[in-house]
Design a protein around this motif. Structure first.
Motif, PDB file in Angstrom:
ATOM      1  N   LEU A   1      14.817 -60.096 -19.356  1.00 50.42           N
ATOM      2  CA  LEU A   1      13.637 -59.963 -20.200  1.00 50.42           C
ATOM      3  C   LEU A   1      12.907 -58.671 -19.877  1.00 50.42           C
ATOM      4  O   LEU A   1      12.803 -58.286 -18.719  1.00 50.42           O
ATOM      5  CB  LEU A   1      12.688 -61.146 -19.984  1.00 50.42           C
ATOM      6  N   LYS A   2      12.376 -58.036 -20.881  1.00 51.41           N
ATOM      7  CA  LYS A   2      11.554 -56.847 -20.662  1.00 51.41           C
ATOM      8  C   LYS A   2      10.178 -57.294 -20.184  1.00 51.41           C
ATOM      9  O   LYS A   2       9.628 -58.263 -20.703  1.00 51.41           O
ATOM     10  CB  LYS A   2      11.406 -56.036 -21.945  1.00 51.41           C
ATOM     11  N   HIS A   3       9.645 -56.588 -19.214  1.00 47.26           N
ATOM     12  CA  HIS A   3       8.316 -56.936 -18.702  1.00 47.26           C
ATOM     13  C   HIS A   3       7.608 -55.659 -18.309  1.00 47.26           C
ATOM     14  O   HIS A   3       8.150 -54.833 -17.591  1.00 47.26           O
ATOM     15  CB  HIS A   3       8.441 -57.854 -17.481  1.00 47.26           C
ATOM     16  N   CYS A   4       6.384 -55.485 -18.792  1.00 42.87           N
ATOM     17  CA  CYS A   4       5.607 -54.311 -18.416  1.00 42.87           C
ATOM     18  C   CYS A   4       4.958 -54.538 -17.051  1.00 42.87           C
ATOM     19  O   CYS A   4       4.962 -55.659 -16.540  1.00 42.87           O
ATOM     20  CB  CYS A   4       4.563 -53.983 -19.473  1.00 42.87           C
ATOM     21  N   TYR A   5       4.429 -53.507 -16.467  1.00 40.62           N
ATOM     22  CA  TYR A   5       3.818 -53.607 -15.146  1.00 40.62           C
ATOM     23  C   TYR A   5       2.333 -53.249 -15.171  1.00 40.62           C
ATOM     24  O   TYR A   5       1.544 -53.850 -14.472  1.00 40.62           O
ATOM     25  CB  TYR A   5       4.564 -52.715 -14.155  1.00 40.62           C
ATOM     26  N   HIS A   6       1.967 -52.255 -15.961  1.00 41.04           N
ATOM     27  CA  HIS A   6       0.573 -51.829 -16.059  1.00 41.04           C
ATOM     28  C   HIS A   6       0.157 -51.826 -17.521  1.00 41.04           C
ATOM     29  O   HIS A   6       0.968 -51.492 -18.372  1.00 41.04           O
ATOM     30  CB  HIS A   6       0.383 -50.415 -15.495  1.00 41.04           C
ATOM     31  N   PRO A   7      -1.059 -52.128 -17.845  1.00 44.14           N
ATOM     32  CA  PRO A   7      -2.119 -52.646 -16.985  1.00 44.14           C
ATOM     33  C   PRO A   7      -1.908 -54.122 -16.695  1.00 44.14           C
ATOM     34  O   PRO A   7      -1.331 -54.857 -17.492  1.00 44.14           O
ATOM     35  CB  PRO A   7      -3.397 -52.416 -17.789  1.00 44.14           C
ATOM     36  N   VAL A   8      -2.383 -54.559 -15.554  1.00 42.63           N
ATOM     37  CA  VAL A   8      -2.158 -55.923 -15.096  1.00 42.63           C
ATOM     38  C   VAL A   8      -2.668 -56.945 -16.105  1.00 42.63           C
ATOM     39  O   VAL A   8      -1.993 -57.932 -16.402  1.00 42.63           O
ATOM     40  CB  VAL A   8      -2.804 -56.134 -13.705  1.00 42.63           C
ATOM     41  N   ASP A   9      -3.856 -56.737 -16.672  1.00 39.14           N
ATOM     42  CA  ASP A   9      -4.415 -57.715 -17.604  1.00 39.14           C
ATOM     43  C   ASP A   9      -3.540 -57.932 -18.830  1.00 39.14           C
ATOM     44  O   ASP A   9      -3.459 -59.036 -19.352  1.00 39.14           O
ATOM     45  CB  ASP A   9      -5.822 -57.312 -18.036  1.00 39.14           C
ATOM     46  N   LEU A  10      -2.885 -56.889 -19.311  1.00 41.58           N
ATOM     47  CA  LEU A  10      -2.043 -57.026 -20.497  1.00 41.58           C
ATOM     48  C   LEU A  10      -0.650 -57.535 -20.162  1.00 41.58           C
ATOM     49  O   LEU A  10       0.021 -58.092 -21.022  1.00 41.58           O
ATOM     50  CB  LEU A  10      -1.942 -55.689 -21.223  1.00 41.58           C
ATOM     51  N   CYS A  11      -0.210 -57.346 -18.945  1.00 41.81           N
ATOM     52  CA  CYS A  11       1.168 -57.692 -18.587  1.00 41.81           C
ATOM     53  C   CYS A  11       1.318 -59.022 -17.862  1.00 41.81           C
ATOM     54  O   CYS A  11       2.389 -59.613 -17.891  1.00 41.81           O
ATOM     55  CB  CYS A  11       1.755 -56.590 -17.716  1.00 41.81           C
ATOM     56  N   PHE A  12       0.275 -59.476 -17.189  1.00 41.99           N
ATOM     57  CA  PHE A  12       0.414 -60.654 -16.340  1.00 41.99           C
ATOM     58  C   PHE A  12      -0.608 -61.759 -16.589  1.00 41.99           C
ATOM     59  O   PHE A  12      -0.368 -62.893 -16.239  1.00 41.99           O
ATOM     60  CB  PHE A  12       0.311 -60.250 -14.857  1.00 41.99           C
ATOM     61  N   ASN A  13      -1.731 -61.459 -17.130  1.00 46.57           N
ATOM     62  CA  ASN A  13      -2.828 -62.423 -17.183  1.00 46.57           C
ATOM     63  C   ASN A  13      -3.020 -63.071 -18.550  1.00 46.57           C
ATOM     64  O   ASN A  13      -4.130 -63.214 -19.032  1.00 46.57           O
ATOM     65  CB  ASN A  13      -4.130 -61.756 -16.723  1.00 46.57           C
ATOM     66  N   HIS A  14      -1.929 -63.482 -19.173  1.00 50.78           N
ATOM     67  CA  HIS A  14      -2.026 -64.156 -20.462  1.00 50.78           C
ATOM     68  C   HIS A  14      -2.523 -65.578 -20.260  1.00 50.78           C
ATOM     69  O   HIS A  14      -1.992 -66.320 -19.440  1.00 50.78           O
ATOM     70  CB  HIS A  14      -0.669 -64.195 -21.153  1.00 50.78           C
ATOM     71  N   GLY A  15      -3.519 -65.938 -21.032  1.00 52.02           N
ATOM     72  CA  GLY A  15      -4.043 -67.291 -20.959  1.00 52.02           C
ATOM     73  C   GLY A  15      -3.213 -68.252 -21.785  1.00 52.02           C
ATOM     74  O   GLY A  15      -2.180 -67.893 -22.363  1.00 52.02           O
ATOM     75  N   SER A  16      -3.686 -69.478 -21.875  1.00 55.79           N
ATOM     76  CA  SER A  16      -2.904 -70.511 -22.560  1.00 55.79           C
ATOM     77  C   SER A  16      -3.142 -70.559 -24.067  1.00 55.79           C
ATOM     78  O   SER A  16      -2.485 -71.323 -24.766  1.00 55.79           O
ATOM     79  CB  SER A  16      -3.205 -71.874 -21.943  1.00 55.79           C
ATOM     80  N   ALA A  17      -4.059 -69.770 -24.592  1.00 58.36           N
ATOM     81  CA  ALA A  17      -4.274 -69.734 -26.042  1.00 58.36           C
ATOM     82  C   ALA A  17      -3.345 -68.700 -26.665  1.00 58.36           C
ATOM     83  O   ALA A  17      -3.273 -67.564 -26.207  1.00 58.36           O
ATOM     84  CB  ALA A  17      -5.736 -69.387 -26.348  1.00 58.36           C
ATOM     85  N   TRP A  18      -2.604 -69.105 -27.681  1.00 63.02           N
ATOM     86  CA  TRP A  18      -1.697 -68.224 -28.420  1.00 63.02           C
ATOM     87  C   TRP A  18      -2.146 -68.210 -29.873  1.00 63.02           C
ATOM     88  O   TRP A  18      -2.390 -69.249 -30.468  1.00 63.02           O
ATOM     89  CB  TRP A  18      -0.268 -68.733 -28.394  1.00 63.02           C
ATOM     90  N   TYR A  19      -2.168 -67.031 -30.463  1.00 65.98           N
ATOM     91  CA  TYR A  19      -2.630 -66.888 -31.840  1.00 65.98           C
ATOM     92  C   TYR A  19      -1.705 -65.911 -32.541  1.00 65.98           C
ATOM     93  O   TYR A  19      -1.565 -64.764 -32.114  1.00 65.98           O
ATOM     94  CB  TYR A  19      -4.063 -66.375 -31.807  1.00 65.98           C
ATOM     95  N   GLY A  20      -1.052 -66.356 -33.604  1.00 63.01           N
ATOM     96  CA  GLY A  20      -0.142 -65.476 -34.322  1.00 63.01           C
ATOM     97  C   GLY A  20       0.516 -66.196 -35.482  1.00 63.01           C
ATOM     98  O   GLY A  20       0.113 -67.298 -35.865  1.00 63.01           O
ATOM     99  N   SER A  21       1.553 -65.591 -36.009  1.00 65.23           N
ATOM    100  CA  SER A  21       2.279 -66.200 -37.128  1.00 65.23           C
ATOM    101  C   SER A  21       3.062 -67.409 -36.623  1.00 65.23           C
ATOM    102  O   SER A  21       3.445 -67.471 -35.450  1.00 65.23           O
ATOM    103  CB  SER A  21       3.239 -65.178 -37.751  1.00 65.23           C
ATOM    104  N   PRO A  22       3.321 -68.374 -37.493  1.00 60.22           N
ATOM    105  CA  PRO A  22       4.104 -69.536 -37.070  1.00 60.22           C
ATOM    106  C   PRO A  22       5.475 -69.146 -36.501  1.00 60.22           C
ATOM    107  O   PRO A  22       5.909 -69.717 -35.503  1.00 60.22           O
ATOM    108  CB  PRO A  22       4.248 -70.357 -38.351  1.00 60.22           C
ATOM    109  N   ALA A  23       6.135 -68.172 -37.112  1.00 60.34           N
ATOM    110  CA  ALA A  23       7.453 -67.761 -36.621  1.00 60.34           C
ATOM    111  C   ALA A  23       7.369 -67.194 -35.201  1.00 60.34           C
ATOM    112  O   ALA A  23       8.201 -67.503 -34.345  1.00 60.34           O
ATOM    113  CB  ALA A  23       8.070 -66.726 -37.564  1.00 60.34           C
TER     114      ALA A  23
END
Length: 131
Positions: free
Chosen positions: A91-113
């Motif tokens: 899997l591709k994974h970014c490293y910086h910035p930490v907040d965008l790469c590692f700190n995803h919360g449990s709320a997801w918002y987007g298209s159904p697909a």
């Protein structure tokens, strides 16, 4: 399904993600009739942000903010393990910035697909981690 697979019953928290997959597979016409979907855990407090913010396009994925990896820590076990597992699974994974790469919360918002794709990836990645 998480609820019906004996290997998965030891970690019931995956059910909050599997319900997305089950809904999409059992009621595909209804599931895909929505323009946007919001998936959260029970203990998430939704702010007015969601009243006026929508994904700009079908590939935009908005997430809440967690605090699982701290940007000030030079050595962070969580970050290192996430990068290792990402590498092992290809899997591709970014490293910086930490907040965008590692700190995803449990709320997801987007298209159904997109929500469906992320839910499937979350389940398969967790299955690797747990078993």
């Amino acid at each position: 399904k998480v609820l019906h697979d004996d290997r998965r019953t030891g970690y019931p928290f995956l059910n909050s993600i599997d319900c997305v997959i089950s809904f999409a597979e059992q009621y595909p016409a209804l599931y895909h009739s929505y323009d946007y979907m919001l998936r959260t855990d029970d203990d998430v407090f939704l702010t007015p942000f969601f009243l006026y913010t929508f994904p700009n396009h079908s590939s935009e994925f908005i997430v809440g903010k967690g605090n699982y990896a701290w940007p000030q820590a030079q050595f962070n076990y969580t970050k290192i393990q996430l990068l290792n597992v990402s590498s092992l699974l290809g899997l591709k994974h970014c490293y910086h910035p930490v907040d965008l790469c590692f700190n995803h919360g449990s709320a997801w918002y987007g298209s159904p697909a997109l929500i469906y794709q992320v839910a499937n990836l979350t389940i398969s990645t967790n299955m690797y981690l747990l078993w």
